[in-house]
Design a protein around this motif. Structure first.
Motif, PDB file in Angstrom:
ATOM      1  N   MET A  95      40.217 -21.824  10.602  1.00 37.15           N
ATOM      2  CA  MET A  95      39.322 -20.694   9.629  1.00 37.15           C
ATOM      3  C   MET A  95      38.118 -21.607   9.079  1.00 37.15           C
ATOM      4  SD  MET A  95      40.911 -18.418   6.318  1.00 37.15           S
ATOM      5  CE  MET A  95      41.477 -19.763   5.554  1.00 37.15           C
ATOM      6  N   LEU A  96      37.070 -21.095   9.165  1.00 36.26           N
ATOM      7  CA  LEU A  96      35.836 -21.591   8.512  1.00 36.26           C
ATOM      8  C   LEU A  96      35.308 -20.716   7.604  1.00 36.26           C
ATOM      9  CD1 LEU A  96      33.925 -21.865  12.015  1.00 36.26           C
ATOM     10  CD2 LEU A  96      35.404 -23.509  10.874  1.00 36.26           C
ATOM     11  N   LEU A  97      34.370 -21.305   6.568  1.00 32.33           N
ATOM     12  CA  LEU A  97      33.954 -20.686   5.333  1.00 32.33           C
ATOM     13  C   LEU A  97      32.424 -20.755   5.343  1.00 32.33           C
ATOM     14  CD1 LEU A  97      36.640 -22.147   2.753  1.00 32.33           C
ATOM     15  CD2 LEU A  97      36.819 -19.886   3.563  1.00 32.33           C
ATOM     16  N   GLU A  98      31.932 -19.208   5.120  1.00 30.09           N
ATOM     17  CA  GLU A  98      30.599 -19.168   4.804  1.00 30.09           C
ATOM     18  C   GLU A  98      30.230 -18.945   3.436  1.00 30.09           C
ATOM     19  OE1 GLU A  98      29.307 -16.439   7.648  1.00 30.09           O
ATOM     20  OE2 GLU A  98      29.490 -17.453   9.299  1.00 30.09           O
ATOM     21  N   GLY A  99      29.070 -19.411   2.855  1.00 34.65           N
ATOM     22  CA  GLY A  99      28.948 -19.131   1.439  1.00 34.65           C
ATOM     23  C   GLY A  99      27.674 -18.260   1.285  1.00 34.65           C
ATOM     24  N   ARG A 100      26.849 -17.938   2.090  1.00 38.50           N
ATOM     25  CA  ARG A 100      25.536 -17.082   2.218  1.00 38.50           C
ATOM     26  C   ARG A 100      25.672 -16.133   3.024  1.00 38.50           C
ATOM     27  NH1 ARG A 100      23.065 -22.527   2.794  1.00 38.50           N
ATOM     28  NH2 ARG A 100      23.016 -23.473   0.911  1.00 38.50           N
ATOM     29  N   SER A 126      32.099 -27.403   2.895  1.00 40.31           N
ATOM     30  CA  SER A 126      31.100 -28.448   2.452  1.00 40.31           C
ATOM     31  C   SER A 126      29.800 -28.133   2.662  1.00 40.31           C
ATOM     32  CB  SER A 126      31.476 -29.914   2.944  1.00 40.31           C
ATOM     33  OG  SER A 126      31.264 -29.933   4.359  1.00 40.31           O
ATOM     34  N   ARG A 127      29.540 -27.311   3.960  1.00 39.48           N
ATOM     35  CA  ARG A 127      28.289 -27.095   4.254  1.00 39.48           C
ATOM     36  C   ARG A 127      27.540 -26.227   3.252  1.00 39.48           C
ATOM     37  NH1 ARG A 127      30.554 -27.179   9.424  1.00 39.48           N
ATOM     38  NH2 ARG A 127      30.662 -24.914   9.315  1.00 39.48           N
ATOM     39  N   ASP A 128      28.103 -25.178   3.009  1.00 43.93           N
ATOM     40  CA  ASP A 128      27.637 -23.959   2.409  1.00 43.93           C
ATOM     41  C   ASP A 128      27.954 -23.985   0.686  1.00 43.93           C
ATOM     42  OD1 ASP A 128      26.187 -22.951   4.400  1.00 43.93           O
ATOM     43  OD2 ASP A 128      27.323 -21.170   4.555  1.00 43.93           O
ATOM     44  N   ALA A 163      31.543 -35.791  -0.905  1.00 43.83           N
ATOM     45  CA  ALA A 163      30.373 -36.287  -0.868  1.00 43.83           C
ATOM     46  C   ALA A 163      29.072 -35.135  -1.454  1.00 43.83           C
ATOM     47  CB  ALA A 163      29.839 -36.484   0.691  1.00 43.83           C
ATOM     48  N   GLN A 164      29.808 -33.795  -1.439  1.00 41.63           N
ATOM     49  CA  GLN A 164      28.745 -32.942  -1.833  1.00 41.63           C
ATOM     50  C   GLN A 164      29.054 -32.516  -3.458  1.00 41.63           C
ATOM     51  OE1 GLN A 164      26.288 -31.407  -0.153  1.00 41.63           O
ATOM     52  NE2 GLN A 164      26.826 -32.810   1.247  1.00 41.63           N
ATOM     53  N   GLY A 165      29.932 -33.229  -4.050  1.00 44.39           N
ATOM     54  CA  GLY A 165      30.216 -33.080  -5.471  1.00 44.39           C
ATOM     55  C   GLY A 165      31.385 -32.368  -6.027  1.00 44.39           C
ATOM     56  N   ALA A 166      32.206 -32.020  -4.656  1.00 43.46           N
ATOM     57  CA  ALA A 166      33.527 -31.199  -4.901  1.00 43.46           C
ATOM     58  C   ALA A 166      34.341 -31.936  -5.554  1.00 43.46           C
ATOM     59  CB  ALA A 166      33.943 -30.530  -3.718  1.00 43.46           C
ATOM     60  N   SER A 167      35.513 -31.267  -6.221  1.00 37.89           N
ATOM     61  CA  SER A 167      36.419 -32.027  -6.716  1.00 37.89           C
ATOM     62  C   SER A 167      37.891 -31.965  -6.073  1.00 37.89           C
ATOM     63  CB  SER A 167      36.885 -31.316  -8.204  1.00 37.89           C
ATOM     64  OG  SER A 167      36.053 -31.411  -8.993  1.00 37.89           O
ATOM     65  N   ILE A 168      38.698 -32.763  -5.890  1.00 36.24           N
ATOM     66  CA  ILE A 168      39.857 -32.937  -4.966  1.00 36.24           C
ATOM     67  C   ILE A 168      41.105 -33.106  -5.977  1.00 36.24           C
ATOM     68  CG2 ILE A 168      41.238 -33.862  -3.112  1.00 36.24           C
ATOM     69  CD1 ILE A 168      38.634 -32.340  -2.468  1.00 36.24           C
ATOM     70  N   LEU A 171      43.247 -28.352   8.113  1.00 34.20           N
ATOM     71  CA  LEU A 171      42.630 -28.354   6.594  1.00 34.20           C
ATOM     72  C   LEU A 171      41.379 -28.958   6.561  1.00 34.20           C
ATOM     73  CD1 LEU A 171      42.779 -27.738   3.610  1.00 34.20           C
ATOM     74  CD2 LEU A 171      44.058 -29.912   3.313  1.00 34.20           C
ATOM     75  N   ASP A 172      41.104 -30.115   7.673  1.00 35.63           N
ATOM     76  CA  ASP A 172      39.743 -30.854   7.763  1.00 35.63           C
ATOM     77  C   ASP A 172      38.764 -29.834   8.026  1.00 35.63           C
ATOM     78  OD1 ASP A 172      40.387 -33.478   7.066  1.00 35.63           O
ATOM     79  OD2 ASP A 172      41.164 -33.939   9.129  1.00 35.63           O
ATOM     80  N   VAL A 173      39.197 -29.057   9.002  1.00 34.01           N
ATOM     81  CA  VAL A 173      38.055 -27.911   9.588  1.00 34.01           C
ATOM     82  C   VAL A 173      37.645 -27.018   8.215  1.00 34.01           C
ATOM     83  CG1 VAL A 173      37.723 -26.110  11.137  1.00 34.01           C
ATOM     84  CG2 VAL A 173      38.834 -27.999  11.979  1.00 34.01           C
ATOM     85  N   THR A 174      38.704 -26.478   7.659  1.00 35.55           N
ATOM     86  CA  THR A 174      38.245 -25.690   6.537  1.00 35.55           C
ATOM     87  C   THR A 174      37.515 -26.340   5.654  1.00 35.55           C
ATOM     88  OG1 THR A 174      40.244 -24.273   7.003  1.00 35.55           O
ATOM     89  CG2 THR A 174      39.221 -23.859   4.820  1.00 35.55           C
ATOM     90  N   PHE A 175      38.070 -27.477   4.952  1.00 37.13           N
ATOM     91  CA  PHE A 175      37.250 -28.279   4.204  1.00 37.13           C
ATOM     92  C   PHE A 175      35.951 -28.499   4.608  1.00 37.13           C
ATOM     93  CE2 PHE A 175      40.690 -30.700   1.491  1.00 37.13           C
ATOM     94  CZ  PHE A 175      41.019 -29.528   0.916  1.00 37.13           C
ATOM     95  N   GLY A 176      35.708 -28.965   5.810  1.00 32.76           N
ATOM     96  CA  GLY A 176      34.500 -29.382   6.350  1.00 32.76           C
ATOM     97  C   GLY A 176      33.569 -28.139   6.420  1.00 32.76           C
ATOM     98  N   SER A 177      33.938 -27.013   6.660  1.00 34.80           N
ATOM     99  CA  SER A 177      33.022 -25.929   6.725  1.00 34.80           C
ATOM    100  C   SER A 177      32.651 -25.579   5.330  1.00 34.80           C
ATOM    101  CB  SER A 177      33.735 -24.914   7.452  1.00 34.80           C
ATOM    102  OG  SER A 177      34.779 -24.415   6.553  1.00 34.80           O
TER     103      SER A 177
END
Length: 362
Positions: free
Chosen positions: A255-260, A288-290, A316-321, A280-286
């Motif tokens: 599962m990937l996520l888009e933001g735009r 992080s991009r948008d 690296a993009q400023g998210a919280s975990i 989860l790595d794949v979803t988190f990583g996607s």
């Protein structure tokens, strides 16, 4: 000292086959077998095994009833065997709610066609299950909506000082638009406990990544939707993310996520070389991009380290975990991996995850 295993199944052939595989590992020893749930209870009292492998459909007493009674008599980690069907998923989820730790397909060909690999997977799973943390009473699923009284009865009382250090270094996730929660072993009941405590008007969309076979996620999403106040569904490619709704990654897919221009889900087959589908790595990583710093990632109980590399990209993009603490984790693997990597802003016991989400966003 070897891990002592009790094998429970009404098939004599399956009991013998399991015994051969388990005894072939120097770390393990089958100390007894049982052909039904009542025999299993008697053997638990007499033999005090470290781990139980349990079938579901048996004469005299079925596996779920046996698991429930064993957890009351002498709490013992249980590895269930399940069919990889929709009905098998429903039964397995009932078993996890009754107190089982994890499950494996009963059809060994669904695990591996190679005997050596099969033995390795089976025995490693037994070893992991033997190390599981305390089983926690899950939120009831008897009705279509969980009442406040039921939730209060099912939720352990907060531990007053367990999160003092984490509280001192909290980083408030301002500007967050999406919550992503990931889990593996122990995750179904952990997710159930968190999600049933969220109000219908929770102001953010939630994405869920649970390591599960493809035949299980639909049944799991339906179960959660029935007992939660927020809407929950298995994600479909193209879903637009809405506040007050949670989207469960389909098993066997990524599962990937888009933001735009809007936040939406993409469901793809993904790389066969990846250990986890969904990952989860794949979803988190996607994300992080948008979405970058607009994401709060929450890592719950589970074996392995899935989520660590994706969390690093998000940070690296400023998210919280946030991560679940060791004491409340069934398996302290995934949350430990992100914590040891120095990626965690807050460590929480399971019973405090939902209250913190509500405190932060509601």
């Amino acid at each position: 000292m070897r891990i002592r295993v009790l094998v429970v199944d009404d098939s004599g052939f399956f009991r013998r086959r399991l015994t051969e595989l388990i005894n072939g590992d120097s770390r393990l020893e089958v100390v007894g077998t049982a052909s039904n749930g009542q025999e299993a209870i008697d053997q638990v009292r007499a033999l005090k095994p470290d781990v139980i492998t349990m079938d579901y459909e048996m004469p005299v007493m079925d596996g779920i009833t046996a698991v429930r009674q064993i957890q009351q008599i002498r709490p013992t980690p249980v590895l269930m065997f399940s069919s990889l069907t929709y009905e098998g998923a429903r039964v397995t989820l009932d078993a996890l709610e009754a107190g089982a730790v994890d499950y494996l397909p009963k059809n060994f060909e669904d695990i591996s066609r190679h005997a050596e690999e099969l033995q390795k997977i089976l025995c490693e799973r037994i070893v992991v299950v033997s190390r599981s943390g305390p089983r926690r009473r899950p939120v009831p699923v008897s009705g279509s909506v969980v009442t406040p009284d039921e939730r209060a009865a099912a939720t352990p009382a907060p531990v007053s000082a367990s999160n003092t250090a984490a509280a001192a270094r909290r980083s408030s996730p301002r500007g967050v638009q999406l919550v992503i929660i990931g889990a593996s072993t122990g995750g179904p009941m952990a997710l159930q406990q968190v999600l049933t405590a969220l109000p219908a008007n929770f102001p953010l969309p939630i994405v869920l990544v649970q390591h599960m076979p493809g035949t299980f996620t639909k049944a799991f999403a339906e179960r959660l939707n029935r007992i939660c106040q927020i809407g929950i569904a298995e994600a479909v490619d193209g879903d637009v993310l809405k506040p007050g709704h949670a989207y469960l990654a389909p098993g066997g897919k990524q599962m990937l996520l888009e933001g735009r221009p809007v936040m939406r889900v993409r469901v793809v087959d993904g790389d066969e070389r990846l250990n986890y589908k969904p990952s989860l790595d794949v979803t988190f990583g996607s994300a992080s991009r948008d979405l970058g710093g607009k994401v709060l990632g929450v890592v719950l109980t589970g074996m392995g380290s899935d989520g660590r590399d994706g969390a690093r990209l998000l940070k690296a993009q400023g998210a919280s975990i946030w991560a679940q603490d060791e004491a409340s984790s069934v398996i302290y693997g995934m949350p430990m991996a992100v914590a040891k990597a120095g990626l965690v802003d807050e460590v929480l016991s399971l019973e405090k995850v939902a209250p913190r989400l509500c405190e932060e966003f509601s």
